[in-house]
Design an enzyme around this catalytic site. Structure first.
Site: not given
Length: 218
Positions: A27, A60, A86-88
């Site tokens: 997402t 996310a 965790v999307k960075v």
């Protein structure tokens, strides 16, 4: 190859999951906004709802662009559910944050990757996934699939464990090309995944089988 669906739409996630081939979800803030999800609390509730549908990883994305903000936000996101990744973004503070998360047992997806150099830094920082954006490169007359190939080759040569998650997939053909390039994961819209089922010979063959069945059983 693993299939992730790139959406925040719960109905589409359920449909993809019911096919029995879904491995995860990606997402981003744009996809959340498309579904009318507003506010930090509502976004986090939505992530939990997604995790309750899918057994696999759910990316996310942090919205902070500074190191301290990413650490705070990413730590809170990871605490929501064990499946959260965790999307960075692939910026300097993002690479620093990925290293921090790696050292603290939090899995990450380095996003907005458009070059082998960016992918190299993400892998060295310990990213779980790296997301080269295929379609967006194609949009500017570059070659997104070629980038996937280069990253796959580099990771294999140096033995990096980071998985290549091909993103910004626009079509079923993109999926086939990512398979040929050796991507570990393709994150796709539902329409592209369902497109893999389509073939005119399947349709005509099934129609013929049913026609012959009716002839002998009427």
């Amino acid at each position: 190859m693993k299939f992730f669906i790139d959406t925040a739409n719960l109905d589409q996630i359920r449909e993809a999951n019911e096919l029995g081939v879904l491995d995860g979800v990606t997402t981003n803030p744009s996809l959340m906004a498309k579904e009318g999800i507003r506010g930090e609390e509502n976004c986090r509730k939505h992530y939990i709802a997604i995790c309750e549908i899918v057994k696999g990883d759910v990316s996310a994305e942090v919205i902070s662009t500074d190191y301290e903000g990413m650490i705070k936000e990413g730590t809170e996101l990871a605490a929501l559910h064990p499946n959260i990744v965790v999307k960075v973004p692939c910026i300097a503070d993002g690479i620093r944050a990925i290293k921090y998360f790696t050292d603290n047992g939090i899995r990450t997806n380095c996003t907005l990757v458009f070059s082998p150099g960016q992918a190299l830094l993400a892998a060295k920082a310990g990213a779980t996934y790296v997301s080269p954006f295929v379609g967006r490169l194609d949009d500017i007359a570059s070659d997104g699939i070629e980038l996937v190939e280069k990253i796959v080759d580099m990771y294999r040569y140096y033995g990096f464990q980071t998985q290549v998650l091909a993103a910004s997939i626009r079509s079923t053909q993109h999926i086939i090309q990512c398979i040929q390039a050796g991507a570990d994961v393709a994150t796709c819209p539902l329409s592209a995944i369902k497109g893999l089922l389509k073939h005119p010979l399947t349709d005509s063959g099934l129609a013929k089988f049913l026609e012959d069945y009716r002839k002998v059983n009427s």
